[in-house]
Design a protein around this motif. Structure first.
Motif, PDB file in Angstrom:
ATOM      1  N   THR A   1       0.849  -1.192   0.000  1.00  0.00           N
ATOM      2  CA  THR A   1       0.000   0.000   0.000  1.00  0.00           C
ATOM      3  C   THR A   1       0.884   1.241   0.000  1.00  0.00           C
ATOM      4  O   THR A   1       2.006   1.223   0.507  1.00  0.00           O
ATOM      5  N   ALA A   2       0.341   2.302  -0.574  1.00  0.00           N
ATOM      6  CA  ALA A   2       1.022   3.602  -0.564  1.00  0.00           C
ATOM      7  C   ALA A   2      -0.024   4.670  -0.301  1.00  0.00           C
ATOM      8  O   ALA A   2      -1.157   4.570  -0.785  1.00  0.00           O
ATOM      9  N   GLY A   3       0.358   5.681   0.446  1.00  0.00           N
ATOM     10  CA  GLY A   3      -0.573   6.761   0.729  1.00  0.00           C
ATOM     11  C   GLY A   3      -0.864   7.626  -0.475  1.00  0.00           C
ATOM     12  O   GLY A   3      -1.881   8.317  -0.529  1.00  0.00           O
ATOM     13  N   TRP A   4       0.013   7.606  -1.449  1.00  0.00           N
ATOM     14  CA  TRP A   4      -0.141   8.361  -2.708  1.00  0.00           C
ATOM     15  C   TRP A   4       0.509   7.531  -3.787  1.00  0.00           C
ATOM     16  O   TRP A   4       1.599   6.985  -3.611  1.00  0.00           O
ATOM     17  N   GLY A   5      -0.131   7.383  -4.916  1.00  0.00           N
ATOM     18  CA  GLY A   5       0.439   6.629  -6.009  1.00  0.00           C
ATOM     19  C   GLY A   5       0.391   5.128  -5.771  1.00  0.00           C
ATOM     20  O   GLY A   5      -0.392   4.626  -4.972  1.00  0.00           O
ATOM     21  N   LYS A   6       1.246   4.430  -6.467  1.00  0.00           N
ATOM     22  CA  LYS A   6       1.269   2.968  -6.438  1.00  0.00           C
ATOM     23  C   LYS A   6       2.689   2.495  -6.204  1.00  0.00           C
ATOM     24  O   LYS A   6       3.630   2.968  -6.844  1.00  0.00           O
ATOM     25  N   VAL A   7       2.870   1.551  -5.263  1.00  0.00           N
ATOM     26  CA  VAL A   7       4.194   1.015  -4.991  1.00  0.00           C
ATOM     27  C   VAL A   7       4.777   0.445  -6.285  1.00  0.00           C
ATOM     28  O   VAL A   7       4.105  -0.281  -7.027  1.00  0.00           O
ATOM     29  N   SER A   8       6.037   0.799  -6.570  1.00  0.00           N
ATOM     30  CA  SER A   8       6.652   0.429  -7.841  1.00  0.00           C
ATOM     31  C   SER A   8       8.016  -0.207  -7.622  1.00  0.00           C
ATOM     32  O   SER A   8       8.769   0.206  -6.731  1.00  0.00           O
ATOM     33  N   THR A   9       8.342  -1.186  -8.448  1.00  0.00           N
ATOM     34  CA  THR A   9       9.653  -1.822  -8.412  1.00  0.00           C
ATOM     35  C   THR A   9      10.576  -1.146  -9.416  1.00  0.00           C
ATOM     36  O   THR A   9      10.217  -0.964 -10.586  1.00  0.00           O
ATOM     37  N   ASN A  10      11.746  -0.741  -8.946  1.00  0.00           N
ATOM     38  CA  ASN A  10      12.796  -0.113  -9.763  1.00  0.00           C
ATOM     39  C   ASN A  10      12.373   1.231 -10.365  1.00  0.00           C
ATOM     40  O   ASN A  10      12.997   1.727 -11.297  1.00  0.00           O
ATOM     41  N   LYS A  11      11.323   1.814  -9.833  1.00  0.00           N
ATOM     42  CA  LYS A  11      10.876   3.152 -10.191  1.00  0.00           C
ATOM     43  C   LYS A  11      10.377   3.840  -8.927  1.00  0.00           C
ATOM     44  O   LYS A  11       9.973   3.186  -7.963  1.00  0.00           O
ATOM     45  N   SER A  12      10.363   5.173  -8.950  1.00  0.00           N
ATOM     46  CA  SER A  12       9.765   5.900  -7.841  1.00  0.00           C
ATOM     47  C   SER A  12       8.251   5.745  -7.897  1.00  0.00           C
ATOM     48  O   SER A  12       7.691   5.266  -8.894  1.00  0.00           O
ATOM     49  N   VAL A  13       7.573   6.174  -6.846  1.00  0.00           N
ATOM     50  CA  VAL A  13       6.125   6.046  -6.808  1.00  0.00           C
ATOM     51  C   VAL A  13       5.453   6.880  -7.892  1.00  0.00           C
ATOM     52  O   VAL A  13       4.336   6.578  -8.324  1.00  0.00           O
ATOM     53  N   SER A  14       6.128   7.906  -8.386  1.00  0.00           N
ATOM     54  CA  SER A  14       5.578   8.732  -9.457  1.00  0.00           C
ATOM     55  C   SER A  14       5.922   8.196 -10.843  1.00  0.00           C
ATOM     56  O   SER A  14       5.562   8.800 -11.852  1.00  0.00           O
ATOM     57  N   GLY A  15       6.670   7.071 -10.902  1.00  0.00           N
ATOM     58  CA  GLY A  15       7.026   6.472 -12.181  1.00  0.00           C
ATOM     59  C   GLY A  15       8.351   6.944 -12.742  1.00  0.00           C
ATOM     60  O   GLY A  15       8.756   6.513 -13.823  1.00  0.00           O
ATOM     61  N   ALA A  16       9.045   7.817 -12.025  1.00  0.00           N
ATOM     62  CA  ALA A  16      10.342   8.326 -12.476  1.00  0.00           C
ATOM     63  C   ALA A  16      11.467   7.416 -11.977  1.00  0.00           C
ATOM     64  O   ALA A  16      11.239   6.427 -11.279  1.00  0.00           O
ATOM     65  N   ASP A  17      12.713   7.765 -12.323  1.00  0.00           N
ATOM     66  CA  ASP A  17      13.858   7.022 -11.813  1.00  0.00           C
ATOM     67  C   ASP A  17      13.948   7.168 -10.300  1.00  0.00           C
ATOM     68  O   ASP A  17      13.512   8.167  -9.726  1.00  0.00           O
ATOM     69  N   LEU A  18      14.538   6.161  -9.663  1.00  0.00           N
ATOM     70  CA  LEU A  18      14.814   6.244  -8.234  1.00  0.00           C
ATOM     71  C   LEU A  18      15.989   7.197  -8.028  1.00  0.00           C
ATOM     72  O   LEU A  18      17.107   6.914  -8.463  1.00  0.00           O
ATOM     73  N   MET A  19      15.736   8.338  -7.390  1.00  0.00           N
ATOM     74  CA  MET A  19      16.762   9.355  -7.201  1.00  0.00           C
ATOM     75  C   MET A  19      16.753   9.803  -5.749  1.00  0.00           C
ATOM     76  O   MET A  19      15.712  10.241  -5.232  1.00  0.00           O
ATOM     77  N   VAL A  20      17.898   9.701  -5.084  1.00  0.00           N
ATOM     78  CA  VAL A  20      18.045  10.179  -3.715  1.00  0.00           C
ATOM     79  C   VAL A  20      19.322  10.996  -3.636  1.00  0.00           C
ATOM     80  O   VAL A  20      20.399  10.536  -4.070  1.00  0.00           O
ATOM     81  N   ALA A  21      19.194  12.209  -3.121  1.00  0.00           N
ATOM     82  CA  ALA A  21      20.336  13.123  -2.995  1.00  0.00           C
ATOM     83  C   ALA A  21      21.071  13.292  -4.320  1.00  0.00           C
ATOM     84  O   ALA A  21      22.306  13.376  -4.372  1.00  0.00           O
ATOM     85  N   GLY A  22      20.296  13.325  -5.413  1.00  0.00           N
ATOM     86  CA  GLY A  22      20.868  13.545  -6.724  1.00  0.00           C
ATOM     87  C   GLY A  22      21.494  12.335  -7.377  1.00  0.00           C
ATOM     88  O   GLY A  22      21.959  12.409  -8.515  1.00  0.00           O
ATOM     89  N   LYS A  23      21.491  11.173  -6.710  1.00  0.00           N
ATOM     90  CA  LYS A  23      22.083   9.954  -7.263  1.00  0.00           C
ATOM     91  C   LYS A  23      20.994   9.011  -7.735  1.00  0.00           C
ATOM     92  O   LYS A  23      19.997   8.793  -7.045  1.00  0.00           O
ATOM     93  N   LYS A  24      21.180   8.449  -8.921  1.00  0.00           N
ATOM     94  CA  LYS A  24      20.221   7.509  -9.492  1.00  0.00           C
ATOM     95  C   LYS A  24      20.541   6.086  -9.056  1.00  0.00           C
ATOM     96  O   LYS A  24      21.705   5.679  -9.048  1.00  0.00           O
TER      97      LYS A  24
END
Length: 616
Positions: free
Chosen positions: A477-500
């Motif tokens: 479950t996710a409070g917004w969007g849909k839990v995604s594998t190898n993508k962010s919840v918004s469908g973009a790349d997984l990016m944290v602190a500017g690193k993919k």
């Protein structure tokens, strides 16, 4: 080309130095009277994101005119980036946007999406279409001056300045980079906004939603926009976005806007809906005629056709939750902006938004306020100023409670964009565990922008390593969007602190992802991080990551709860008659106490009238 009502022969909307002002307004007119009741309409955002077309707007307008207009629905609003010919769903096209802009630095409708805008006509033909149906037309804009206008040093109509003379990069939105801040006091700054709203007046615009204006709050631009609307010669309702508008600015926004957002983007998430009880209670004292705290759009009906959140679906709210949503928005008197695709409505959705007795509370009630909150059992009340009757809304917001943080196998503590690396390393012993639960909770400042990533999650023992992303979760479950594998919840790349990151799980608070663990693994490792989408937005997200190896839930509460209300608390000493507004049926006479059972996540909505005394 088509001509304006005053028949200015050969008048071009984009080239004219002095657009005509239909529906002229005296300067001293109080703009609050333009929205004497909370506005009601449809907005394209929840269905179509930044890609809505003219045909889709007209289809929704046709439905509104046929089925909703008699219930008070009237605004049809084209949301964000109508000036980009090649925008994309699930994330804006900022790589090579095809902007449509006039010679004075004002965005114009992309003709490939809005064909009637050809030959310099702008949105006037589409606005005329709405007006012929007895509806009103609205648009979304971003605060500021276009970056492309600054770069090209385009002139400002009514000024010797150019766009390059009035801008600042300071305060630019972190989530969309189309605009720069307009600096109040610079020569040409007010003239730029004046030219903008004169253009909209010539188009026949009745409603303007200005984004990136209220969170953070840009008071100088709020004031310039208010002045520009008043000078435009047309009644245009002003809506500021997104939220939460700082409550310290409540008095200021009351005096400049007709409606302002109290939350960030609201979707079909129970967790977000539950947050609204505290939000509405906080903002109720600032509601006044013509100035309405806005609890955001109604994510009902068919959503996500080409939207930013999720895929094509009917609202994920249960029927009980939809009753809760409409009951709270009505007794709080929030503006009602429907987010679903209207032609796709089912009979239940249509009945929900056309209930005459419920909408009468929304239109006409007074003294709207929270009466009590006992944990998750909540009561609101309001007055019918004509009859002296009382309205009562009762809510059961009970949930299955989460286990205490102390019971988790690991917890990150509060994590936000100030956290070094915007992440925390996870490394825990899971020897003997049969279950793994990845839990993300909001940090106490609501769930807005709580985009969270579990990066490179692995199971291991002394001899082998298994990527968790190779397993299928049992539930997610996710409070917004849909839990995604190898993508962010918004469908973009997984990016944290500017690193993919290539591998991981994207989610959003509040979230629980459950796995059945294969035998023999003794350690779980991952990097728990705030996704860039959350770190870059407005004030940013605040989350708490937790890992459990046993159920993170406490026992389930009952399906319904009895909510007792002393009638004397509502001003009734004698017998009362009570009517259920949702069913339209009288449910009987009561004295002393009214105590209905309300389903979990559900609501009851009632009119209470003093019993008429018998006369001989």
């Amino acid at each position: 080309m088509k001509y304006l009502p005053n028949a200015l022969i050969g008048f071009s909307l984009l080239a004219a130095a002095t657009p005509a002002f239909p529906q002229a307004v005296k300067p001293q007119t109080d703009f609050h009277q333009w929205a004497a009741t909370p506005p009601m309409g449809w907005n394209s955002w929840d269905c179509y994101g930044p890609t809505v077309t003219e045909a889709e707007v007209k289809a929704n307008a046709d439905y509104m005119a046929k089925y909703l207009k008699t219930s008070g629905w009237e605004y049809v609003v084209v949301d964000i980036r109508w000036y980009v010919g090649n925008d994309t769903a699930h994330g804006y096209n900022e790589k090579d946007p095809d902007f449509s802009i006039d010679k004075y630095g004002r965005f114009t409708p992309a003709v490939n999406r809005f064909p009637s805008a050809a030959n310099g006509q702008g949105f006037k033909p589409l606005a005329d279409y709405m007006h012929r149906k007895g509806l009103k037309f609205g648009i979304h804009i971003m605060r500021g001056v276009p970056v492309v206008a600054v770069n090209r040093k385009l002139p400002i109509l009514g000024s010797t300045a150019t766009a390059a003379d009035i801008y600042s990069k300071e305060g630019q939105a972190g989530w969309l980079h189309d605009m720069y801040t307009v600096v109040a006091g610079k020569p040409g700054a007010q003239e730029y906004y004046n030219s903008l709203f004169k253009l909209y007046a010539a188009w026949g615009v009745d409603f303007v939603k200005v984004d990136d204006l209220s969170s953070p709050y840009h008071a100088p631009e709020v004031e310039m926009i208010r002045k520009a609307i008043d000078l435009s010669g047309r009644k245009m309702v002003l809506s500021t976005s997104p939220g939460e508008t700082p409550i310290a600015q409540a008095k200021h926004v009351q005096q400049h806007a007709n409606m302002w957002r109290t939350v960030g983007d609201f979707w079909d998430s129970w967790g977000q809906l539950k947050e609204h009880f505290a939000v509405c209670e906080r903002w109720a004292p600032y509601s006044m005629t013509g100035a309405w705290p806005d609890a955001d759009m109604l994510p009902l009906g068919r959503l996500g056709i080409r939207a930013e959140r999720g895929n094509d679906r009917m609202s994920q709210f249960t029927k009980d939750e939809q009753y809760t949503l409409m009951t709270l928005w009505s007794i709080f008197r929030s503006p009602l902006m429907f987010g679903g695709d209207l032609p796709s409505n089912d009979a239940f959705t249509l009945s929900l938004i056309t209930n005459k007795e419920v909408l009468a509370v929304h239109h006409n009630s007074k003294n709207n306020k929270q009466l009590f909150r006992n944990g998750d059992l909540i009561g609101w009340t309001a007055d019918d100023p004509k009859t002296g009757d009382k309205y009562l809304a009762l809510f059961n917001a009970s949930d299955q409670q989460l286990a205490d943080e102390s019971e988790a196998a690991w917890a990150s503590g509060l994590l936000n964009r100030q956290t070094p690396g915007q992440s925390k390393a996870v490394d825990i012993d899971i020897a003997g565990a049969q279950k793994l639960y990845l839990n993300v909770r909001d940090g106490g400042d609501d769930t807005a922008w709580d985009h969270a990533d579990w990066l490179t999650p692995t199971l291991s023992n002394d001899t082998q390593t298994l990527p968790l992303t190779s397993l299928t979760w049992t539930k997610a479950t996710a409070g917004w969007g849909k839990v995604s594998t190898n993508k962010s919840v918004s469908g973009a790349d997984l990016m944290v602190a500017g690193k993919k990151y290539e591998a991981g799980i994207g989610t959003h608070a509040n979230s629980i992802i459950e796995y059945d663990l294969p035998a023999g693994y003794t350690r779980f490792k991952a990097l728990a991080g705030l996704d860039n989408a959350g770190a870059s937005q407005n004030v940013g997200g605040t989350v708490n990551f937790l890992v459990f190896t046993k159920s993170p839930f406490k026992p389930m509460p009952p399906d319904s709860a009895r909510i007792a209300v002393p009638l004397k608390q509502l001003g009734f000493d004698g017998s009362c008659t009570i009517r259920n507004l949702w069913t339209g049926k009288n449910i009987g006479a009561f004295k002393g106490e009214f105590a209905p059972y309300i389903r979990r996540h559900g609501a009851g909505f009632y009119r209470i009238s003093a019993a008429k005394s018998k006369t001989s």
